[in-house]
Design a protein around this motif. Structure first.
Motif, PDB file in Angstrom:
ATOM      1  N   VAL A  28       1.097  -7.566  -5.322  1.00  0.00           N
ATOM      2  CA  VAL A  28      -0.274  -6.125  -5.499  1.00  0.00           C
ATOM      3  C   VAL A  28       0.346  -4.944  -5.415  1.00  0.00           C
ATOM      4  O   VAL A  28       0.268  -4.737  -4.218  1.00  0.00           O
ATOM      5  CB  VAL A  28      -1.207  -6.668  -5.253  1.00  0.00           C
ATOM      6  CG1 VAL A  28      -2.650  -5.807  -5.427  1.00  0.00           C
ATOM      7  CG2 VAL A  28      -2.086  -7.854  -5.700  1.00  0.00           C
ATOM      8  N   CYS A  29       0.932  -3.854  -6.143  1.00  0.00           N
ATOM      9  CA  CYS A  29       0.655  -2.551  -6.078  1.00  0.00           C
ATOM     10  C   CYS A  29      -0.115  -1.885  -6.294  1.00  0.00           C
ATOM     11  O   CYS A  29      -0.764  -1.657  -6.724  1.00  0.00           O
ATOM     12  CB  CYS A  29       1.759  -1.884  -6.987  1.00  0.00           C
ATOM     13  SG  CYS A  29       3.615  -3.002  -7.183  1.00  0.00           S
ATOM     14  N   ALA A  30      -0.715  -1.718  -4.983  1.00  0.00           N
ATOM     15  CA  ALA A  30      -2.485  -1.136  -4.721  1.00  0.00           C
ATOM     16  C   ALA A  30      -2.525   0.650  -3.892  1.00  0.00           C
ATOM     17  O   ALA A  30      -3.375   0.478  -3.586  1.00  0.00           O
ATOM     18  CB  ALA A  30      -2.668  -2.084  -2.711  1.00  0.00           C
ATOM     19  N   GLY A  31      -1.159   1.178  -4.829  1.00  0.00           N
ATOM     20  CA  GLY A  31      -1.119   2.291  -4.614  1.00  0.00           C
ATOM     21  C   GLY A  31      -1.490   3.392  -6.204  1.00  0.00           C
ATOM     22  O   GLY A  31      -0.931   2.280  -6.820  1.00  0.00           O
ATOM     23  N   PHE A  68       0.969  -1.181   0.446  1.00  0.00           N
ATOM     24  CA  PHE A  68       0.128  -0.684  -0.165  1.00  0.00           C
ATOM     25  C   PHE A  68       1.022   1.255   0.240  1.00  0.00           C
ATOM     26  O   PHE A  68      -0.251   2.664  -0.440  1.00  0.00           O
ATOM     27  CB  PHE A  68      -0.851  -0.426   1.419  1.00  0.00           C
ATOM     28  CG  PHE A  68      -2.074  -0.736   1.341  1.00  0.00           C
ATOM     29  CD1 PHE A  68      -3.360  -0.913   0.404  1.00  0.00           C
ATOM     30  CD2 PHE A  68      -1.631  -2.542   1.905  1.00  0.00           C
ATOM     31  CE1 PHE A  68      -4.200  -2.109   0.106  1.00  0.00           C
ATOM     32  CE2 PHE A  68      -2.937  -3.092   1.830  1.00  0.00           C
ATOM     33  CZ  PHE A  68      -4.357  -3.021   0.713  1.00  0.00           C
ATOM     34  N   ALA A  69       2.219   1.306   0.264  1.00  0.00           N
ATOM     35  CA  ALA A  69       2.940   2.205   0.491  1.00  0.00           C
ATOM     36  C   ALA A  69       3.879   2.260  -0.973  1.00  0.00           C
ATOM     37  O   ALA A  69       3.867   1.748  -1.799  1.00  0.00           O
ATOM     38  CB  ALA A  69       4.144   1.696   1.709  1.00  0.00           C
ATOM     39  N   PRO A  70       3.610   4.163  -0.690  1.00  0.00           N
ATOM     40  CA  PRO A  70       3.541   4.247  -2.430  1.00  0.00           C
ATOM     41  C   PRO A  70       5.471   4.445  -2.997  1.00  0.00           C
ATOM     42  O   PRO A  70       6.117   5.052  -2.957  1.00  0.00           O
ATOM     43  CB  PRO A  70       3.659   5.797  -2.571  1.00  0.00           C
ATOM     44  CG  PRO A  70       3.106   6.418  -1.564  1.00  0.00           C
ATOM     45  CD  PRO A  70       3.202   5.096  -0.445  1.00  0.00           C
ATOM     46  N   ALA A  71       5.803   3.476  -2.263  1.00  0.00           N
ATOM     47  CA  ALA A  71       7.613   2.906  -2.139  1.00  0.00           C
ATOM     48  C   ALA A  71       8.107   1.719  -2.774  1.00  0.00           C
ATOM     49  O   ALA A  71       7.722   0.277  -2.853  1.00  0.00           O
ATOM     50  CB  ALA A  71       7.782   2.425  -0.646  1.00  0.00           C
ATOM     51  N   GLY A  72       8.526   2.516  -4.400  1.00  0.00           N
ATOM     52  CA  GLY A  72       9.055   1.034  -5.097  1.00  0.00           C
ATOM     53  C   GLY A  72       9.994   0.048  -4.689  1.00  0.00           C
ATOM     54  O   GLY A  72       9.806  -0.739  -5.256  1.00  0.00           O
ATOM     55  N   GLU A  73      10.879   0.867  -3.845  1.00  0.00           N
ATOM     56  CA  GLU A  73      11.281  -0.283  -2.992  1.00  0.00           C
ATOM     57  C   GLU A  73      11.024  -1.562  -2.256  1.00  0.00           C
ATOM     58  O   GLU A  73      12.401  -2.046  -2.213  1.00  0.00           O
ATOM     59  CB  GLU A  73      12.955   0.572  -2.707  1.00  0.00           C
ATOM     60  CG  GLU A  73      11.987   0.859  -1.166  1.00  0.00           C
ATOM     61  CD  GLU A  73      11.617   2.494  -1.018  1.00  0.00           C
ATOM     62  OE1 GLU A  73      11.560   3.570  -0.073  1.00  0.00           O
ATOM     63  OE2 GLU A  73      11.137   2.833  -2.287  1.00  0.00           O
ATOM     64  N   LEU A  74      10.030  -1.302  -1.990  1.00  0.00           N
ATOM     65  CA  LEU A  74       9.553  -2.884  -1.534  1.00  0.00           C
ATOM     66  C   LEU A  74       8.954  -3.698  -2.144  1.00  0.00           C
ATOM     67  O   LEU A  74       8.952  -5.024  -1.999  1.00  0.00           O
ATOM     68  CB  LEU A  74       7.880  -2.113  -0.756  1.00  0.00           C
ATOM     69  CG  LEU A  74       8.334  -1.094   0.452  1.00  0.00           C
ATOM     70  CD1 LEU A  74       6.576  -0.778   0.350  1.00  0.00           C
ATOM     71  CD2 LEU A  74       8.897  -2.102   1.600  1.00  0.00           C
ATOM     72  N   ARG A 111       6.047 -15.819 -10.972  1.00  0.00           N
ATOM     73  CA  ARG A 111       5.680 -14.376  -9.566  1.00  0.00           C
ATOM     74  C   ARG A 111       5.225 -13.105 -10.816  1.00  0.00           C
ATOM     75  O   ARG A 111       5.638 -13.645 -12.120  1.00  0.00           O
ATOM     76  CB  ARG A 111       7.016 -13.780  -9.153  1.00  0.00           C
ATOM     77  CG  ARG A 111       7.148 -15.197  -8.059  1.00  0.00           C
ATOM     78  CD  ARG A 111       8.653 -14.862  -6.662  1.00  0.00           C
ATOM     79  NE  ARG A 111       8.919 -15.987  -6.095  1.00  0.00           N
ATOM     80  CZ  ARG A 111       9.704 -17.305  -6.284  1.00  0.00           C
ATOM     81  NH1 ARG A 111      10.214 -17.087  -7.681  1.00  0.00           N
ATOM     82  NH2 ARG A 111      10.565 -17.606  -4.978  1.00  0.00           N
ATOM     83  N   ARG A 112       4.623 -13.122 -10.037  1.00  0.00           N
ATOM     84  CA  ARG A 112       3.436 -11.293 -11.064  1.00  0.00           C
ATOM     85  C   ARG A 112       3.898 -10.476 -10.279  1.00  0.00           C
ATOM     86  O   ARG A 112       2.795 -10.504  -8.865  1.00  0.00           O
ATOM     87  CB  ARG A 112       2.488 -12.026 -11.495  1.00  0.00           C
ATOM     88  CG  ARG A 112       1.699 -12.964 -12.055  1.00  0.00           C
ATOM     89  CD  ARG A 112       0.444 -13.252 -12.098  1.00  0.00           C
ATOM     90  NE  ARG A 112      -0.379 -13.213 -11.405  1.00  0.00           N
ATOM     91  CZ  ARG A 112      -1.586 -12.358 -11.469  1.00  0.00           C
ATOM     92  NH1 ARG A 112      -2.134 -11.921 -12.834  1.00  0.00           N
ATOM     93  NH2 ARG A 112      -2.860 -12.427 -10.917  1.00  0.00           N
ATOM     94  N   ILE A 113       3.985  -9.346 -11.090  1.00  0.00           N
ATOM     95  CA  ILE A 113       3.372  -7.964 -10.313  1.00  0.00           C
ATOM     96  C   ILE A 113       2.813  -7.552 -11.108  1.00  0.00           C
ATOM     97  O   ILE A 113       2.252  -7.457 -12.241  1.00  0.00           O
ATOM     98  CB  ILE A 113       4.871  -7.300 -10.802  1.00  0.00           C
ATOM     99  CG1 ILE A 113       5.792  -7.622 -10.262  1.00  0.00           C
ATOM    100  CG2 ILE A 113       4.381  -5.827 -10.152  1.00  0.00           C
ATOM    101  CD1 ILE A 113       7.516  -6.845 -10.852  1.00  0.00           C
ATOM    102  N   VAL A 114       1.500  -6.804 -10.254  1.00  0.00           N
ATOM    103  CA  VAL A 114       0.365  -6.394 -11.079  1.00  0.00           C
ATOM    104  C   VAL A 114       0.140  -5.142 -10.371  1.00  0.00           C
ATOM    105  O   VAL A 114       0.398  -4.720  -8.577  1.00  0.00           O
ATOM    106  CB  VAL A 114      -1.046  -6.830 -10.710  1.00  0.00           C
ATOM    107  CG1 VAL A 114      -1.054  -8.345 -11.443  1.00  0.00           C
ATOM    108  CG2 VAL A 114      -1.129  -7.639  -9.459  1.00  0.00           C
ATOM    109  N   SER A 115      -0.855  -4.409 -10.607  1.00  0.00           N
ATOM    110  CA  SER A 115      -1.356  -2.605 -10.385  1.00  0.00           C
ATOM    111  C   SER A 115      -2.644  -3.112 -10.053  1.00  0.00           C
ATOM    112  O   SER A 115      -3.500  -3.686 -10.776  1.00  0.00           O
ATOM    113  CB  SER A 115      -1.140  -1.368 -10.863  1.00  0.00           C
ATOM    114  OG  SER A 115      -1.352  -1.354 -12.054  1.00  0.00           O
ATOM    115  N   VAL A 116      -3.524  -1.610  -9.240  1.00  0.00           N
ATOM    116  CA  VAL A 116      -4.772  -2.277  -8.527  1.00  0.00           C
ATOM    117  C   VAL A 116      -5.462  -0.747  -9.858  1.00  0.00           C
ATOM    118  O   VAL A 116      -6.493  -0.778  -9.542  1.00  0.00           O
ATOM    119  CB  VAL A 116      -5.108  -2.139  -7.779  1.00  0.00           C
ATOM    120  CG1 VAL A 116      -4.962  -3.487  -6.890  1.00  0.00           C
ATOM    121  CG2 VAL A 116      -4.182  -0.938  -6.683  1.00  0.00           C
TER     122      VAL A 116
END
Length: 127
Positions: free
Chosen positions: A49-52, A28-34, A70-75
């Protein structure tokens, strides 16, 4: 209440490793390093899930933490159907929420408390 009290199986802070591989990690944090840390925390086939609405730059990371389907997705592109499916699922989980109500004229106070981390749950402005 803590995320655990709200039904999460595990909750940690940035960079903290869970006790076992996760099916999914929600950022939920807007921190790409996570993102690389979250990829390391999910099992093969897991989803990050990049939820921001906004996130800082995601740093380069080695392919081996993405490998294994593995997958990276946004909302950012949720549909009405997504909302309907979530609302049908929420009572079964159960999802519990905390809301702090503010009259509209106290919006600046709500924002200040949010910045300080002094809110438990979501702030809602009432017109």
């Amino acid at each position: 209440p803590s995320p655990r009290q709200l039904g999460a199986c595990w909750a940690g802070v940035g960079g903290e490793r869970p006790p076992h591989p996760l099916d999914a990690a929600l950022i939920f944090a807007p921190a790409g390093e996570l993102v690389p840390a979250a990829l390391r925390a999910v099992a093969k086939g897991g989803t990050v899930v990049c939820a921001g609405i906004h996130m800082s730059t995601i740093p380069a990371f080695p392919y081996d933490i993405l490998w294994g389907e593995r997958r990276i997705v946004s909302v950012a592109n949720l549909t009405r159907r997504d909302g309907d499916e979530f609302l049908a699922l929420a009572p079964k989980v159960p999802v519990r929420t905390e809301v702090v109500r503010f009259p509209l004229e106290e919006a600046n106070d709500a924002l200040e408390r949010l910045r300080r981390g002094a809110l438990q749950g979501a702030a809602v402005l009432l017109p």
